[in-house]
Design a protein around this motif. Structure first.
Motif, short mmCIF file in Angstrom:
data_model
loop_
_atom_site.label_atom_id
_atom_site.label_comp_id
_atom_site.label_asym_id
_atom_site.label_seq_id
_atom_site.Cartn_x
_atom_site.Cartn_y
_atom_site.Cartn_z
N TYR A 91 33.90 35.49 48.41
CA TYR A 91 35.40 34.46 49.66
C TYR A 91 35.59 35.33 50.39
CZ TYR A 91 33.34 29.90 47.89
OH TYR A 91 33.09 28.61 47.40
N GLN A 92 36.33 34.92 51.14
CA GLN A 92 37.11 35.88 51.64
C GLN A 92 37.98 36.58 50.75
OE1 GLN A 92 38.68 34.06 55.28
NE2 GLN A 92 40.46 36.19 55.58
N GLN A 93 39.03 35.29 50.51
CA GLN A 93 39.77 36.11 49.21
C GLN A 93 39.32 35.68 47.82
OE1 GLN A 93 42.35 36.46 49.58
NE2 GLN A 93 42.88 35.63 52.11
N ASN A 94 38.87 36.55 47.56
CA ASN A 94 38.10 36.75 45.94
C ASN A 94 38.48 35.69 45.30
OD1 ASN A 94 39.83 38.24 44.07
ND2 ASN A 94 40.45 39.21 45.88
N ASN A 95 39.59 34.87 45.15
CA ASN A 95 40.39 34.61 43.97
C ASN A 95 39.51 34.51 42.43
OD1 ASN A 95 37.15 33.09 44.02
ND2 ASN A 95 37.82 31.72 45.93
N LEU A 96 39.30 36.11 41.77
CA LEU A 96 39.35 36.20 40.89
C LEU A 96 40.17 35.83 39.60
CD1 LEU A 96 39.06 40.29 41.19
CD2 LEU A 96 37.50 38.23 41.05
N LEU A 97 40.19 35.12 38.75
CA LEU A 97 41.36 34.76 37.85
C LEU A 97 42.16 35.51 37.15
CD1 LEU A 97 38.82 32.94 35.43
CD2 LEU A 97 40.19 32.47 37.34
N PRO A 98 44.11 35.79 37.92
CA PRO A 98 44.66 35.87 37.52
C PRO A 98 45.18 36.92 36.40
CG PRO A 98 45.72 34.70 38.00
CD PRO A 98 44.16 33.92 38.34
N LYS A 130 27.67 49.18 38.50
CA LYS A 130 26.90 49.56 39.62
C LYS A 130 27.59 49.37 40.80
CE LYS A 130 22.08 47.85 38.80
NZ LYS A 130 21.07 46.72 39.06
N MET A 131 28.62 48.51 40.76
CA MET A 131 30.47 48.38 41.96
C MET A 131 30.83 50.15 41.49
SD MET A 131 29.17 46.14 43.36
CE MET A 131 27.79 45.34 43.27
N GLY A 132 30.36 51.28 41.30
CA GLY A 132 31.17 52.15 40.92
C GLY A 132 32.86 51.64 39.81
N LEU A 133 33.02 50.44 39.03
CA LEU A 133 33.76 50.30 38.91
C LEU A 133 34.52 50.24 37.75
CD1 LEU A 133 35.60 47.46 41.52
CD2 LEU A 133 36.14 50.06 41.80
N SER A 134 33.18 51.13 36.76
CA SER A 134 33.31 51.12 35.66
C SER A 134 34.86 51.78 34.45
CB SER A 134 32.45 51.55 34.93
OG SER A 134 31.18 51.95 34.75
N SER A 135 36.10 52.52 36.18
CA SER A 135 37.21 52.81 35.27
C SER A 135 38.09 52.02 35.42
CB SER A 135 37.71 53.79 35.67
OG SER A 135 37.84 54.30 37.05
N ARG A 136 38.31 50.58 36.32
CA ARG A 136 38.18 49.56 36.42
C ARG A 136 38.43 48.76 35.75
NH1 ARG A 136 40.10 53.50 39.05
NH2 ARG A 136 41.46 53.72 40.87
N GLU A 137 37.30 48.24 34.68
CA GLU A 137 37.44 47.36 33.93
C GLU A 137 38.91 46.52 33.12
OE1 GLU A 137 33.13 48.60 32.29
OE2 GLU A 137 34.65 48.43 30.36
N GLY A 138 39.05 47.49 32.97
CA GLY A 138 40.89 46.91 31.79
C GLY A 138 41.51 46.00 32.78
N HIS A 139 41.33 46.63 34.43
CA HIS A 139 42.40 46.43 34.50
C HIS A 139 43.05 44.76 35.48
CE1 HIS A 139 43.60 50.46 36.85
NE2 HIS A 139 42.63 50.74 35.97
N GLU A 143 45.96 44.85 40.29
CA GLU A 143 46.39 46.02 39.70
C GLU A 143 44.41 46.96 39.97
OE1 GLU A 143 48.63 45.96 34.79
OE2 GLU A 143 45.57 46.06 35.00
N LEU A 144 44.48 45.94 40.80
CA LEU A 144 42.79 46.56 42.17
C LEU A 144 43.52 46.54 42.99
CD1 LEU A 144 40.52 44.86 39.94
CD2 LEU A 144 40.22 47.09 39.63
N SER A 145 43.53 47.30 44.15
CA SER A 145 43.06 47.31 44.85
C SER A 145 42.89 46.11 46.32
CB SER A 145 42.65 48.79 46.36
OG SER A 145 41.29 48.50 45.99
N GLY A 146 42.69 45.72 47.55
CA GLY A 146 41.58 44.59 48.66
C GLY A 146 41.08 44.90 48.01
N GLY A 147 40.15 46.20 48.42
CA GLY A 147 38.45 46.64 48.06
C GLY A 147 37.78 46.51 47.34
N GLU A 148 37.75 47.18 45.83
CA GLU A 148 38.32 47.02 44.51
C GLU A 148 37.71 45.23 43.84
OE1 GLU A 148 39.97 50.74 43.12
OE2 GLU A 148 41.35 49.08 42.65
N MET A 149 38.58 44.19 44.22
CA MET A 149 38.97 43.18 43.88
C MET A 149 37.31 42.28 44.31
SD MET A 149 43.06 41.39 43.79
CE MET A 149 43.80 42.15 45.20
N GLN A 150 37.31 42.75 45.55
CA GLN A 150 35.84 42.15 46.14
C GLN A 150 35.36 43.22 45.94
OE1 GLN A 150 36.51 39.59 47.29
NE2 GLN A 150 36.05 39.38 49.17
#
Ligand SMILES: Nc1ncnc2c1ncn2[C@@H]1O[C@H](COP(=O)(O)OP(=O)(O)OP(=O)(O)O)[C@@H](O)[C@H]1O
Ligand SMILES: [Mg+2]
Length: 228
Positions: A91-98, A130-139, A143-150
Motif C-alpha cells: 500500500y501507499q502507507q506501508n502499515n508495518l506493525l510499529p 535481496k532488498m539490500g536491508l540486512s543491516s536494518r533487520e533489527g530496526h 527507525e527506518l527511512s520512508g524508502g526503507e520502510m517501503q
C-alpha cells in the motif's frame, strides 16, 4: 493465453445515501509474467479495482477468476488462504506493525502460512537481504527511512513468494529519488510466473510496465501494451 486473473463483467457500485457506480462491466485478463501499471484520475476506481483483485472487497456484479478458478466472495476463509498463499499487497502507507522489528514484520507474514519459526526467519532474512536491508533487520519501523520502510513492506509482501503482486501507489508518500529506487526494486521482481499490477499517478513509473492501463469511465483502457 496464460491469464492469471480474469474479470468478467465486473461492476462495483457503492451504496451510501446515493449510488456511486465506480466500476462498470469490466472484462479484462491479466497475464502471468507481465507487469501492468494502472493510472487514472483520483476517484476513478484504481484502489477499488485492486481491492477486488485481492478479494478484500467484493464486486456488486460479475466474476473474478484467479488461476481459472471462480472466486466465491462469500467464502472468506478460503479467500483468506488464497490471498496469503498467492497474493502480495503493498500500500501507499506501508502499515508495518510499529512494535515489531523489520525482520519480525516480514517473518510474521511467512509464519502465518507455515508455522515453522526458524524457516520463516530464514526466508525473511533472504528476502530482506535481496532488498539490500540486512543491516536494518533489527530496526523498528520508526527507525527506518520512508524508502526503507517501503522496501520492508515489499519484502513482507514477497516472503511467501506470491504469484500475484498488487501495489497501490507504493511510492505515493516518498520523494522522487527514493520513489525511483523503490520502483526499480519493484520492476525487478518480474518473473515468468508472476503477475505485477501497480497503481500510480506518475507517468514515468507507469511507463516502466509492460502494459499501461488507465481507468476511464469505470473501465480499463489499454494505453500502451507491449504484450503479445
Ligand atoms: N467504501 C466506500 N463507500 C463509498 N464510496 C467509496 C468507498 N470507497 C471508495 N468510494 C468511492 O469510489 C470512487 C473510487 O475510489 P477509489 O479509491 O477506487 O479511487 P482511486 O482511483 O484509487 O483514487 P486515488 O487516485 O485518489 O487513490 C471514489 O469516488 C470514492 O469516493
Ligand atoms: Mg487509490
Amino acid at each position: 493465453m496464460n491469464s492469471l486473473i480474469s474479470l468478467k463483467n465486473i461492476s462495483k457500485t457503492f451504496l451510501n445515501d446515493k449510488k456511486i457506480p465506480v466500476l462498470k462491466k469490466i472484462n479484462y485478463s491479466f497475464l502471468r509474467g507481465k507487469v501492468y501499471s494502472l493510472m487514472g484520475p483520483s476517484g476513478s476506481g484504481k484502489s477499488t479495482l485492486l481491492n477486488i483483485l485481492s478479494m478484500i472487497d467484493k464486486p456488486s456484479k460479475g466474476l473474478l477468476l484467479i488461476d481459472n478458478k471462480e472466486i466465491n466472495f462469500s467464502n472468506t476463509s478460503i479467500n483468506d488462504k488464497i490471498r496469503s498463499k498467492k497474493i502480495g499487497i503493498v500500500y501507499q502507507q506501508n502499515n508495518l506493525l510499529p512494535d515489531f522489528t523489520a525482520l519480525e514484520n516480514v517473518y510474521l507474514s511467512s509464519l502465518a502460512l507455515n508455522d515453522n519459526k526458524n524457516k520463516s526467519i530464514e526466508k525473511a532474512k533472504i528476502i530482506i537481504n535481496k532488498m539490500g536491508l540486512s543491516s536494518r533487520e533489527g530496526h523498528y519501523p520508526s527507525e527506518l527511512s520512508g524508502g526503507e520502510m517501503q522496501r520492508i513492506a515489499i519484502a513482507r509482501a514477497l516472503v511467501n513468494e506470491p504469484d500475484i503482486l498488487l501495489a497501490d501507489e507504493p511510492t505515493g508518500s516518498l520523494d522522487q529519488s527514493t520513489a525511483k529506487e523503490v520502483f526499480k526494486v519493484l520492476r525487478n521482481l518480474k518473473t515468468k510466473n508472476r503477475l505485477i499490477i501497480y497503481a500510480t499517478h506518475n507517468r514515468f513509473f507507469a511507463n516502466m510496465a509492460d502494459c499501461k492501463l488507465e481507468m476511464i469511465d469505470g473501465n480499463i483502457k489499454t494505453i500502451h501494451g507491449r504484450i503479445k
